[in-house]
Design an enzyme around this catalytic site. Sequence first.
Site, short mmCIF file in Angstrom:
data_model
loop_
_atom_site.label_atom_id
_atom_site.label_comp_id
_atom_site.label_asym_id
_atom_site.label_seq_id
_atom_site.Cartn_x
_atom_site.Cartn_y
_atom_site.Cartn_z
N SER A 272 0.85 -1.19 0.00
CA SER A 272 0.00 0.00 0.00
C SER A 272 0.88 1.24 0.00
O SER A 272 2.00 1.23 0.53
CB SER A 272 -0.90 0.02 1.24
OG SER A 272 -1.55 1.26 1.38
N TYR B 19 -1.86 0.13 10.54
CA TYR B 19 -1.96 -0.49 9.21
C TYR B 19 -0.72 -0.14 8.38
O TYR B 19 -0.12 -1.01 7.74
CB TYR B 19 -3.22 0.02 8.52
CG TYR B 19 -3.34 -0.36 7.07
CD1 TYR B 19 -3.74 -1.64 6.70
CD2 TYR B 19 -3.07 0.57 6.06
CE1 TYR B 19 -3.85 -1.99 5.35
CE2 TYR B 19 -3.18 0.23 4.73
CZ TYR B 19 -3.57 -1.05 4.38
OH TYR B 19 -3.67 -1.39 3.06
#
Length: 230
Positions: free
Chosen positions: A145, A158
């Site tokens: 990501s 995250y």
Amino acid sequence: MRMSQTPQTLLVLGGTSEIAVATAHALVAQGTRRIVLAGRDLVRLGAVAEELERAGADSVAALAFDALAPAEHAALIEAAAGRLGEIDAAILAFGVYGDQPLCATDAGVARRLIDTNLTGAVTIATPLVQRMRQQGRGTVVVLSSLAATRPRQTEFVYAASKAGLDAYFQGLGDSLHGTGVHVTVVRPGFVSTKLNAGRRPKPWSVAPPDVGQAIVRGDRKSVVEGKSVD
């Protein structure tokens, strides 16, 4: 994807991931014929398998896979290889976004997120890469990501899991130089998926098929091998 020809076989770890499914569809359109989808929800995996077979795949099997059950990971890779023969390509697409406020106050929740996104990826990649090294070839595509490089206070747990994922697989790719096994780390920005449901879309948002096509094309304007899609 860094390979000389379209893979005939594909393993998708996180087989209901919208990006992974879009990538699988793009590969089937180019000639990929045998696929194993692995994940927790066998009903949903079955539905995706039917989609891919209608799209032209010769056979698509579904296997149970839990990122948080590392003792089962080696057996899963052997089961997938038993279905596919050789594993030409694999996509690691599982992961959770999590609840940042809860992660910031509950160590157990934070650990579960890290174990899913990072530890689970390491423990499944180890037997997967060993298998590919025995074959003398293979491609591993890892969905990271953009958060890995731009952690924000709204998602730093995250982001930490993705940063660790990035570092591990970039180093792994370097260590495999000359073996015939290649690693591609993909860092999408904001993709309109269920994972991002409820989050405010960004002006540069893209759809899963856009990312899937970019991965398969190896378009360095969108996909930097070993680096990013952003």
